[in-house]
Design an enzyme around this catalytic site. Structure first.
Site, PDB file in Angstrom:
ATOM      1  N   LYS A 119       0.842  -1.210   0.000  1.00 15.19           N
ATOM      2  CA  LYS A 119       0.000   0.000   0.000  1.00 15.19           C
ATOM      3  C   LYS A 119       0.868   1.248   0.000  1.00 15.19           C
ATOM      4  CE  LYS A 119      -4.523  -1.071   0.687  1.00 15.19           C
ATOM      5  NZ  LYS A 119      -4.918  -2.122   1.630  1.00 15.19           N
ATOM      6  N   LYS A 204      -8.660 -15.467  -9.747  1.00 10.98           N
ATOM      7  CA  LYS A 204      -8.895 -15.669  -8.317  1.00 10.98           C
ATOM      8  C   LYS A 204     -10.372 -15.413  -8.018  1.00 10.98           C
ATOM      9  CE  LYS A 204      -7.276 -13.046  -4.300  1.00 10.98           C
ATOM     10  NZ  LYS A 204      -7.573 -13.459  -3.123  1.00 10.98           N
ATOM     11  N   LYS A 207     -15.206 -11.166  -5.148  1.00  9.99           N
ATOM     12  CA  LYS A 207     -16.433 -10.411  -5.402  1.00  9.99           C
ATOM     13  C   LYS A 207     -16.190  -9.353  -6.485  1.00  9.99           C
ATOM     14  CE  LYS A 207     -19.837  -7.428  -3.285  1.00  9.99           C
ATOM     15  NZ  LYS A 207     -19.931  -6.271  -2.407  1.00  9.99           N
TER      16      LYS A 207
END
Ligand code: TRP
Length: 333
Positions: A119, A204, A207
């Site tokens: 990040k 993968k 959602k």
């Protein structure tokens, strides 16, 4: 049954999404169910506070999701009569121990965590990412150590967080010169093929890719999804050879069909078409999910609230005793 009954296990799942998919089940929940059935004393936590590190603008949604995730735990086979199911924020000891641990955790340990480092490499992340994200593994450590568990079943991606957990345990004992914590085991699934169940499009399962089969999908939804699933691109006619390793339908057959070896063979040799595989796959997946759908249908909102209240009470009993011990070791009264 052995004395595993006395051995405690703690694990958790974030409530970032309202529904668990079969990948979440195979990679994590299934292990919990197995451990429960082997007689371990399971504490199954919905980590709503961890979900807030990314969803702080939608705290209400995190809470609604948490109830749905708890329903999926039960649908998936966690038995509230045997195991404690609770929501992290309902047991305040998690927040308090997190705060105390944050005082003794060197910043360097946290800045080295791969997920956090990634990040930070993103320019401007420091301007945007919340302070809570850096403390994510510290909160996870509090979650774990409050229960002094024998082991923590997680996916491989969680290993860096668990290492910090045991490092904090050792550091705490050393700083306050008392053996409050003993190291816990990482219980990472051995069968990687289960943990790496692909999505309907062979990416993968996630959602955000819209390629999931959810535990709460109906039979028809499941059939419709499997119809659109990715198969061997070069297999146009039935007689064309398939490559089951790269075919989502064959990957599901491998897990859910007792005759998958024959099915794979026929696919390879061009003895079967993809439609047949999809039909058989739908049947196998639906059969697997049927008892989960049934358990879910029996749960109403009042039942789930009662289960979560009782789960939090049982969790608090253990957690508050540990927190007392921690404060006493630190000399706080
Ligand atoms: N970080 C874990 C995940 O994203 C969820 C989690 C929170 C957890 N607290 C935990 C897992 C304690 C194991 C133990 O999946």
């Amino acid at each position: 049954m052995t004395n595993q009954q006395t051995k405690r296990i703690l694990s958790g799942m974030r409530s970032s999404n309202p529904r668990l998919h079969i990948g979440n089940y195979e990679g994590a929940l299934r292990n919990w169910v197995d451990l429960q059935n082997e007689g371990y004393d399971m504490f199954c936590m919905v980590a709503d506070l961890h979900a807030l590190t990314t969803m702080y603008e939608n705290a209400g949604e995190v809470s609604t999701n948490a109830r749905e995730v708890a329903k999926d735990f039960i649908a998936g086979g966690i038995d509230p009569e045997k195991s404690s199911i609770f929501i992290q924020s309902h047991v305040r000891e998690h927040a308090e121990l997190h705060l105390l641990f944050s005082m003794i955790t060197p910043l360097g340990w946290l800045e080295r965590v791969p997920t956090y480092k990634e990040k930070q490499e993103d320019l401007g992340a420091a301007e945007r990412e919340p302070y809570g994200l850096l403390g994510y593994p510290v909160l996870q450590t509090a979650d774990i150590l409050l229960y002094k568990p024998y082991g923590v079943p997680v996916g491989r991606d969680q290993a860096p967080h668990l290492e910090i957990g045991n490092d904090i345990a050792v550091r705490f004992n050393r700083l306050y010169n008392k053996e409050v914590f003993t190291p816990f085991k990482y219980m990472i699934p051995q069968d990687e093929s289960r943990a790496k169940l692909p999505g309907l499009d062979m990416r993968k399962m996630s959602k955000s890719y819209d390629n999931c089969i959810y535990l709460s999908d109906t039979e028809d939804e499941t059939a419709r999804k499997i119809k659109t699933a990715f198969t061997t691109p070069s297999k146009i006619k039935k007689s064309d050879p398939g490559v089951p390793e790269g075919c989502a339908v064959c990957q599901y057959l491998r897990l859910y069909s007792s005759t998958w070896e024959l099915q794979w063979d026929e696919d390879r040799q061009g003895l079967r078409g993809c439609m047949q595989s999809k039909t058989e796959c739908t049947e196998a997946v639906n059969e697997y999910l049927r008892p989960m759908r049934q358990r879910r249908a029996e749960l109403d909102d009042a039942a789930i609230e009662a289960i979560l209240t009782r789960g939090a009470e049982k969790a608090r009993e253990v957690a508050s005793a540990t927190l007392d011990e921690v404060k006493s070791a630190m000399g706080m009264f």
